[in-house]
Design an enzyme around this catalytic site. Structure first.
Site, PDB file in Angstrom:
ATOM      1  CG  ASP A  79      -1.772  -1.255   1.310  1.00 17.70           C
ATOM      2  OD1 ASP A  79      -2.405  -1.621   0.313  1.00 17.70           O
ATOM      3  OD2 ASP A  79      -1.765  -1.879   2.388  1.00 17.70           O
TER       4      ASP A  79
ATOM      5  CE  LYS B  66      -1.603   8.232   1.040  1.00 17.99           C
ATOM      6  NZ  LYS B  66      -2.593   7.176   1.394  1.00 17.99           N
TER       7      LYS B  66
ATOM      8  CG  HIS C 106      -2.305  -0.522  -7.770  1.00 21.16           C
ATOM      9  ND1 HIS C 106      -1.596  -1.685  -7.972  1.00 21.16           N
ATOM     10  CD2 HIS C 106      -2.462   0.021  -8.998  1.00 21.16           C
ATOM     11  CE1 HIS C 106      -1.340  -1.833  -9.261  1.00 21.16           C
ATOM     12  NE2 HIS C 106      -1.860  -0.812  -9.900  1.00 21.16           N
TER      13      HIS C 106
ATOM     14  N   GLY D 271     -11.110  -3.283   1.791  1.00 17.62           N
ATOM     15  CA  GLY D 271     -11.802  -2.243   2.540  1.00 17.62           C
ATOM     16  C   GLY D 271     -11.360  -2.162   3.992  1.00 17.62           C
TER      17      GLY D 271
ATOM     18  CE  LYS E 135       0.899  10.722  -8.022  1.00 14.80           C
ATOM     19  NZ  LYS E 135       0.743  11.667  -6.895  1.00 14.80           N
TER      20      LYS E 135
END
EC number: 6.3.4.4
Length: 425
Positions: free
Chosen positions: A13, A330, A41, A301, A18
């Site tokens: 994760d 991030k 992803h 989830g 990206k």
């Protein structure tokens, strides 16, 4: 490229999708080497969010061929479901751009039933926290030489005999915990047998020809190093080799053609499921990271456990995978923190010894204290920042410390969720 490998450096994760999306725009072939439809992803392109679990994200690029390699365990239902979902969101010709290695093993509904039965037998903190999709049991049948490979789907009698034998064995092992209908699975594969032929190829030969002809390959790693079956926090791991070695063997890559190995690292740390996590923050900071970072899984989830960046883990990850550069993701999630902590070592509480390596013994790891270095936060939004020099001085210091500590340059910095929210160094 010619061959570039993207790998997760923590517990998954990290935001690999990206960078994969950005680099696959120039790639001619995008491939998955290991894992199954347990990893997930999201990629945002042209204002549309696409979810990938089993398929390579190169399917977004109209000029990119895609391969699911021999080291992957392939769930056929998930394969077609994901293709349908991409088509429903407007992607065209995806079925013409995806192939599956005939040597890949098949992930069955049977394996998910085994997964549930195994977890039901475990108690409390002994639970691994799997996705429940049967990835571990798939690799277990592969290792025990009882698995079914993709090419065997087309040999109806062989397929059914092997499947029935597996089902009988698991029924004896788990009894009532094993809830599974073998006839239903056999019926489904009678239909899949008609749909699959055009998608199956000789995977090693495909890669060999691609590398020999100098085509640009992008290899998408699934999961991450700390979930590797050999080098992760065993037994709280996945069941495949998720690092550099798994990428090479899972696709039969010529290692001499590999130009770049990119380690993707989140600016903090997250983990799903059970297992050690030394920098986990169970207080306000962890909750804040979870909420601002929207830390819940694409595949399940489930909310992710959150904490500070652990550079002991990162140096260990570098030791195994030999990254050539980092993609730090991030960083913007830390925008509002007045103080940011980073783990730089562990400490033996009894002897006072400073531990700078990541130990194999998880019981011993549990006894260690974390040695933190604190950084002043920048407390200003950075999503609109497009160059490193335009970042706040505190953010620059944070990035430079990661580079100095690991000895590896940061080449990309993620500053937001969109494709364009990326600083290139």
């Amino acid at each position: 490229m010619p061959t570039t490998i993207i790998l997760g450096s923590q517990w998954g994760d990290e935001g690999k999708g990206k960078l994969s999306d950005i680099l696959c725009q120039k790639a001619q072939i995008c491939a998955r080497a290991a894992g199954g439809h347990n990893a997930g992803h999201s990629v945002v392109a042209n204002g549309v969010s696409y979810d990938f679990h089993l398929l390579p994200s190169g399917l977004i690029n109209p000029n990119c061929e895609n391969l699911i390699g021999s080291g992957v365990v392939v769930n056929v239902e998930a394969f077609f479901k994901e293709l349908n979902a991409l088509e429903e969101k407007g992607l065209k010709h995806v079925r013409e751009k995806i192939l599956i290695s005939d040597r890949a093993h098949v992930n069955l509904t049977l394996h998910a039933a085994v997964d549930r039965a195994e977890e039901a037998q475990l108690e409390g903190n002994k639970k691994i926290g799997t996705t429940g999709r049967g990835i571990g049991p798939s690799y277990a049948t592969k290792a025990s030489r009882k698995g079914i490979r993709v090419h065997e789907i087309f040999k109806e009698a062989v397929f059914e005999k092997k499947l029935r034998t597996l089902a009988e064995g698991y029924k004896k092992q788990f009894g009532e915990l094993f809830e599974y209908d073998v006839e239903e699975e056999i019926a489904r594969f009678r239909e899949y047998r008609k749909l699959l032929p055009n998608f199956v190829c000789d995977g090693p030969n495909f890669i060999d020809q691609a590398q020999k002809s100098g085509r640009d390959l992008l290899i998408e790693g699934a999961n991450a190093l700390m979930l590797d079956i050999d080098y992760g926090t065993y037994p709280y791991v996945t069941s495949s080799n998720t690092g550099f070695g798994g990428a090479v063997t899972g696709l039969a890559l010529d290692y001499k053609q590999i130009k770049e190995v990119i380690g993707v690292v989140k600016a903090y740390t997250t983990r799903v499921g059970g297992g050690p996590f030394k920098t986990e923050d169970l207080g306000d900071a962890g909750t804040k990271l979870q909420e601002i970072g929207r830390e819940w899984g694409v595949s399940t989830g489930r909310r992710r456990r959150c904490g500070w960046l652990d550079l002991v883990v990162l140096k260990y990850s570098q030791l195994i995978n030999n990254y050539t550069s980092w993609n730090l993701t991030k960083l913007d999630i830390l925008d509002t923190f007045p103080t940011i902590k980073v783990a730089v070592a562990y400490k033996d509480k009894e002897t006072g010894e400073v531990i700078e390596h990541f130990p194999a013994d998880l019981d011993y790891l549990d006894t260690l204290e974390v040695v933190y270095k604190e950084f002043e936060g920048w407390q200003t939004p950075i999503t609109s920042v497009k160059t490193f020099d335009a970042l706040p001085a505190q953010a620059q210091a944070y990035v430079k410390f990661i580079e100095e500590f690991t000895g590896i340059p940061v080449k990309w910095i993620g500053t937001g969720p969109a494709r364009d929210d990326m600083i290139y160094l």
